[in-house]
Motif scaffolding. Structure first.
Motif, PDB file in Angstrom:
ATOM      1  N   PRO A 332      92.033  76.258  55.301  1.00 36.89           N
ATOM      2  CA  PRO A 332      91.462  75.902  56.615  1.00 36.89           C
ATOM      3  C   PRO A 332      90.277  74.819  56.226  1.00 36.89           C
ATOM      4  O   PRO A 332      89.610  74.847  55.209  1.00 36.89           O
ATOM      5  CB  PRO A 332      90.729  77.351  57.072  1.00 36.89           C
ATOM      6  CG  PRO A 332      91.700  78.337  56.221  1.00 36.89           C
ATOM      7  CD  PRO A 332      92.110  77.464  55.067  1.00 36.89           C
ATOM      8  N   ASP A 333      89.971  74.158  57.435  1.00 33.03           N
ATOM      9  CA  ASP A 333      88.838  73.107  57.126  1.00 33.03           C
ATOM     10  C   ASP A 333      87.490  73.653  56.780  1.00 33.03           C
ATOM     11  O   ASP A 333      86.874  73.312  56.108  1.00 33.03           O
ATOM     12  CB  ASP A 333      88.634  72.304  58.582  1.00 33.03           C
ATOM     13  CG  ASP A 333      89.904  71.445  58.846  1.00 33.03           C
ATOM     14  OD1 ASP A 333      90.574  71.369  57.764  1.00 33.03           O
ATOM     15  OD2 ASP A 333      90.039  70.598  59.820  1.00 33.03           O
ATOM     16  N   PHE A 334      87.307  74.966  57.356  1.00 28.14           N
ATOM     17  CA  PHE A 334      86.017  75.552  57.204  1.00 28.14           C
ATOM     18  C   PHE A 334      85.871  76.059  55.634  1.00 28.14           C
ATOM     19  O   PHE A 334      84.717  76.056  55.059  1.00 28.14           O
ATOM     20  CB  PHE A 334      85.742  76.986  57.908  1.00 28.14           C
ATOM     21  CG  PHE A 334      86.741  78.125  57.246  1.00 28.14           C
ATOM     22  CD1 PHE A 334      85.993  79.015  56.374  1.00 28.14           C
ATOM     23  CD2 PHE A 334      87.830  78.588  58.114  1.00 28.14           C
ATOM     24  CE1 PHE A 334      86.930  80.278  56.091  1.00 28.14           C
ATOM     25  CE2 PHE A 334      88.452  79.664  57.847  1.00 28.14           C
ATOM     26  CZ  PHE A 334      88.290  80.387  56.634  1.00 28.14           C
ATOM     27  N   GLU A 335      87.014  76.272  54.788  1.00 30.95           N
ATOM     28  CA  GLU A 335      87.052  76.421  53.237  1.00 30.95           C
ATOM     29  C   GLU A 335      86.549  74.986  52.577  1.00 30.95           C
ATOM     30  O   GLU A 335      85.775  74.867  51.706  1.00 30.95           O
ATOM     31  CB  GLU A 335      88.526  76.897  52.837  1.00 30.95           C
ATOM     32  CG  GLU A 335      88.331  78.365  53.143  1.00 30.95           C
ATOM     33  CD  GLU A 335      89.712  78.988  52.501  1.00 30.95           C
ATOM     34  OE1 GLU A 335      90.204  78.303  51.690  1.00 30.95           O
ATOM     35  OE2 GLU A 335      90.422  79.870  53.025  1.00 30.95           O
ATOM     36  N   THR A 336      87.054  73.974  53.254  1.00 28.45           N
ATOM     37  CA  THR A 336      86.891  72.846  52.992  1.00 28.45           C
ATOM     38  C   THR A 336      85.551  72.249  52.995  1.00 28.45           C
ATOM     39  O   THR A 336      84.758  71.588  52.077  1.00 28.45           O
ATOM     40  CB  THR A 336      87.745  71.639  53.286  1.00 28.45           C
ATOM     41  OG1 THR A 336      89.023  71.898  53.224  1.00 28.45           O
ATOM     42  CG2 THR A 336      87.631  70.170  52.766  1.00 28.45           C
ATOM     43  N   LYS A 337      85.069  72.671  54.152  1.00 33.45           N
ATOM     44  CA  LYS A 337      83.561  72.291  54.539  1.00 33.45           C
ATOM     45  C   LYS A 337      82.601  73.199  53.430  1.00 33.45           C
ATOM     46  O   LYS A 337      81.498  72.488  52.893  1.00 33.45           O
ATOM     47  CB  LYS A 337      83.266  72.862  55.953  1.00 33.45           C
ATOM     48  CG  LYS A 337      81.815  72.609  56.251  1.00 33.45           C
ATOM     49  CD  LYS A 337      81.569  73.273  57.622  1.00 33.45           C
ATOM     50  CE  LYS A 337      80.531  73.180  58.246  1.00 33.45           C
ATOM     51  NZ  LYS A 337      79.961  73.726  59.752  1.00 33.45           N
ATOM     52  N   ALA A 338      83.063  74.390  53.227  1.00 27.12           N
ATOM     53  CA  ALA A 338      82.123  75.138  52.095  1.00 27.12           C
ATOM     54  C   ALA A 338      82.147  74.375  50.758  1.00 27.12           C
ATOM     55  O   ALA A 338      81.084  74.381  50.129  1.00 27.12           O
ATOM     56  CB  ALA A 338      82.609  76.420  52.233  1.00 27.12           C
ATOM     57  N   GLU A 339      83.399  74.154  50.426  1.00 23.81           N
ATOM     58  CA  GLU A 339      83.386  73.308  49.125  1.00 23.81           C
ATOM     59  C   GLU A 339      82.540  72.168  48.893  1.00 23.81           C
ATOM     60  O   GLU A 339      81.850  71.914  47.955  1.00 23.81           O
ATOM     61  CB  GLU A 339      85.039  73.239  48.694  1.00 23.81           C
ATOM     62  CG  GLU A 339      85.704  74.225  48.408  1.00 23.81           C
ATOM     63  CD  GLU A 339      87.249  73.987  48.214  1.00 23.81           C
ATOM     64  OE1 GLU A 339      87.863  75.128  47.866  1.00 23.81           O
ATOM     65  OE2 GLU A 339      87.475  72.706  48.479  1.00 23.81           O
ATOM     66  N   ASP A 357      80.163  68.004  61.500  1.00 26.27           N
ATOM     67  CA  ASP A 357      81.486  67.733  61.832  1.00 26.27           C
ATOM     68  C   ASP A 357      82.323  67.261  60.711  1.00 26.27           C
ATOM     69  O   ASP A 357      81.798  66.707  59.571  1.00 26.27           O
ATOM     70  CB  ASP A 357      81.535  66.463  63.005  1.00 26.27           C
ATOM     71  CG  ASP A 357      80.784  66.835  64.236  1.00 26.27           C
ATOM     72  OD1 ASP A 357      79.610  66.495  64.453  1.00 26.27           O
ATOM     73  OD2 ASP A 357      81.432  67.386  65.185  1.00 26.27           O
ATOM     74  N   ILE A 358      83.670  67.780  60.539  1.00 23.13           N
ATOM     75  CA  ILE A 358      84.431  67.567  59.538  1.00 23.13           C
ATOM     76  C   ILE A 358      85.656  66.770  59.842  1.00 23.13           C
ATOM     77  O   ILE A 358      86.367  67.420  60.645  1.00 23.13           O
ATOM     78  CB  ILE A 358      84.510  68.408  58.448  1.00 23.13           C
ATOM     79  CG1 ILE A 358      85.172  68.218  57.211  1.00 23.13           C
ATOM     80  CG2 ILE A 358      85.115  69.636  58.966  1.00 23.13           C
ATOM     81  CD1 ILE A 358      85.414  69.159  56.047  1.00 23.13           C
ATOM     82  N   LEU A 359      86.473  65.961  59.364  1.00 24.30           N
ATOM     83  CA  LEU A 359      87.766  65.404  59.653  1.00 24.30           C
ATOM     84  C   LEU A 359      88.529  65.343  58.379  1.00 24.30           C
ATOM     85  O   LEU A 359      88.266  64.625  57.369  1.00 24.30           O
ATOM     86  CB  LEU A 359      87.735  64.139  60.337  1.00 24.30           C
ATOM     87  CG  LEU A 359      88.895  63.415  60.631  1.00 24.30           C
ATOM     88  CD1 LEU A 359      89.825  64.357  61.656  1.00 24.30           C
ATOM     89  CD2 LEU A 359      88.804  62.046  61.005  1.00 24.30           C
ATOM     90  N   VAL A 360      89.748  66.274  58.310  1.00 21.49           N
ATOM     91  CA  VAL A 360      90.521  66.301  57.342  1.00 21.49           C
ATOM     92  C   VAL A 360      91.740  65.692  57.769  1.00 21.49           C
ATOM     93  O   VAL A 360      92.631  66.468  58.151  1.00 21.49           O
ATOM     94  CB  VAL A 360      90.692  67.724  56.784  1.00 21.49           C
ATOM     95  CG1 VAL A 360      91.321  67.592  55.329  1.00 21.49           C
ATOM     96  CG2 VAL A 360      89.107  68.147  56.311  1.00 21.49           C
ATOM     97  N   PRO A 361      92.336  64.337  57.424  1.00 16.05           N
ATOM     98  CA  PRO A 361      93.680  63.823  57.905  1.00 16.05           C
ATOM     99  C   PRO A 361      94.584  64.606  56.987  1.00 16.05           C
ATOM    100  O   PRO A 361      94.416  64.868  55.581  1.00 16.05           O
ATOM    101  CB  PRO A 361      93.487  62.476  57.448  1.00 16.05           C
ATOM    102  CG  PRO A 361      92.095  62.195  57.333  1.00 16.05           C
ATOM    103  CD  PRO A 361      91.292  63.246  56.826  1.00 16.05           C
ATOM    104  N   LYS A 362      95.822  65.105  57.438  1.00 10.64           N
ATOM    105  CA  LYS A 362      96.736  65.704  56.830  1.00 10.64           C
ATOM    106  C   LYS A 362      98.180  64.980  56.819  1.00 10.64           C
ATOM    107  O   LYS A 362      99.272  65.354  57.565  1.00 10.64           O
ATOM    108  CB  LYS A 362      96.778  67.065  57.305  1.00 10.64           C
ATOM    109  CG  LYS A 362      95.398  67.819  57.266  1.00 10.64           C
ATOM    110  CD  LYS A 362      95.697  69.141  57.653  1.00 10.64           C
ATOM    111  CE  LYS A 362      94.249  69.999  57.463  1.00 10.64           C
ATOM    112  NZ  LYS A 362      94.300  71.073  58.064  1.00 10.64           N
TER     113      LYS A 362
END
Length: 432
Positions: A332-339, A357-362
């Motif tokens: 999940p993006d919230f885990e990426t945000k925490a890292e 705000d965070i954007l993670v292209p997939k």
């Protein structure tokens, strides 16, 4: 050594793969179907049109043209989810993409990596991670995969920079980098007064799932149940897609062609955009890029502050690749945000503000792409099938200009086959 390949009824190429099946004594409408409207597919279609083969049909799986060149809105900013740089500028030859960018007057910014070694942050661990982060910057950051799997044929020297120049320019324009694809398309497709493509020869939301080829012609089936017939078909799909079962070929492709497809690597290059309430990182000359040295290779290593590109936006860009891209796409993006926040606290202290705000292209998870660009792997020394698409470019695989030029080359082969029945080619080994 030259690989002599006799093309009888079928020629297949990959990643914007050229798949040509010769029709015998059949009235085919259209003459050519092009599967995919990325840079290679559009470039090839224009070349065919310029040669007088205007009876074409372009089937695109998504709701837009451009493929892996794609802008999106992020926290009020227009950012590039895929290709972002014009790489290879100010050299002895002119990069054709740079010519288009200048014609469109897109906003671009010179990327200055000169002071990178002075902008390196590290964990409280031995110096080895610093060496690894620099190695990551030199190789993975360019090729999306580590040196252990990257062929020297793809790196020494790198023709993009030796031919077109060492400079890189970051595209940050509200119209998007995809404007260059639209520019090519508008030169042969009908558009309305606002520039929107209205040509009936381009059909969007047409995901091809089957291609049948025989002496009587080719039949192309799409996911929505539509069926199209033609004399020839040129398939524009990434290596990653061709390594899946999205498109079924009937009859099966020859074994040697399937093996060639699976020999190629599809790299994954993920640009994660972050926005904050205020900036807490150094800015000004010599601070655009910085490195984070972690004991794990590629763990949020390459950072870019975007103050010049997006003034006052308080935005950062961090790039991950390969296994880290796959791992991050699956969480999940919230885990990426925490890292990301923990890494930034390691670099700038615990009192920095939270990312808003965070954007993670997939790209890897997207069934129509399965990655971002190709990487020439160790052990592959020559073309084994007829190609079109960025990864098939002899000198420029992995780049936007490679996709554009490969589309032209593939169209030239098809033109000779259609008009002159010259369907046999000498395929040169890479590097000769």
């Amino acid at each position: 050594m030259v690989a002599n390949v006799a093309v009888l009824l079928v020629m297949v190429a990959i990643s914007s793969s050229l798949f040509i099946s010769k029709a015998v004594a059949v009235e085919a409408t259209p003459t050519v179907i092009i599967v995919g409207a990325g840079m290679s597919g559009i470039s090839a279609a224009k070349r065919l049109s310029d040669a007088g083969i205007k009876d074409i049909l372009i089937l695109e799986a998504t709701d837009r043209i451009g493929g892996r060149i794609h802008k999106t809105n992020f926290a009020g900013l227009s950012v590039e989810m895929g290709a972002n740089w014009v790489e290879g500028v100010n050299g002895k030859e002119v990069n054709p993409i740079w010519t288009m960018v200048n014609k469109l007057k897109l906003k671009t910014y010179y990327s200055d990596y000169e002071n990178l070694t002075a902008n390196t942050y590290k964990q409280a661990v031995p110096s080895t991670p610093i060496e690894m982060s620099i190695d990551y910057y030199k190789y993975d950051y360019e090729f999306a995969e580590p040196p252990r799997v990257t062929s020297l044929l793809n790196t020494e020297p790198l023709p993009t920079f030796s031919n077109f120049g060492e400079d890189l320019y970051f595209v940050a324009d509200p119209r998007g980098y995809e404007s260059v694809v639209h520019l090519v398309a508008q030169e042969f497709l009908q558009v309305d007064k606002s520039g929107v493509i209205t040509d009936p020869r381009l059909k969007l939301n047409k995901a091809v799932i089957e291609i049948r080829h025989s002496r009587s012609g080719v039949i192309v089936k799409t996911e929505d149940g539509s069926v199209y017939r033609a004399g020839y078909v040129m398939v524009s799909a990434s290596v990653g897609v061709l390594q899946t079962n999205l498109i079924n070929f009937e009859p099966d492709l020859p074994t040697w062609k399937i093996m060639a497809i699976y020999q190629f690597d599809m790299g994954i290059y993920t640009k994660i955009f972050l926005k904050f309430p205020y900036k807490f990182w150094p800015s000004g000359n010599g601070t655009e890029f910085f490195l984070y040295a972690h004991e794990k290779r590629g763990y949020y290593t390459i950072w870019q502050q975007l103050e010049r590109e997006y003034p006052g936006a308080n935005a950062l860009l961090v790039t991950v690749t390969d296994d880290e891209s796959r791992r991050i796409e699956q969480q999940p993006d919230f885990e990426t945000k925490a890292e990301v926040m923990q890494v930034l606290r390691d670099m700038f202290g615990k009192n920095i503000p939270e990312v808003t705000d965070i954007l993670v292209p997939k790209w890897w998870s997207n069934r129509f792409y399965k990655g971002t660009f190709s990487n020439w792997p160790i052990g592959v020394t020559r073309y084994e099938i007829y190609f079109t698409g960025e990864h098939t470019s002899e000198h420029y695989n992995g780049y936007v200009h490679g996709a554009y030029l490969a589309g032209i080359d593939s169209a030239d082969m098809l033109i000779k086959c259609v008009k002159g029945r010259m369907c046999k080619y000498d395929v040169m080994p890479k590097g000769t």
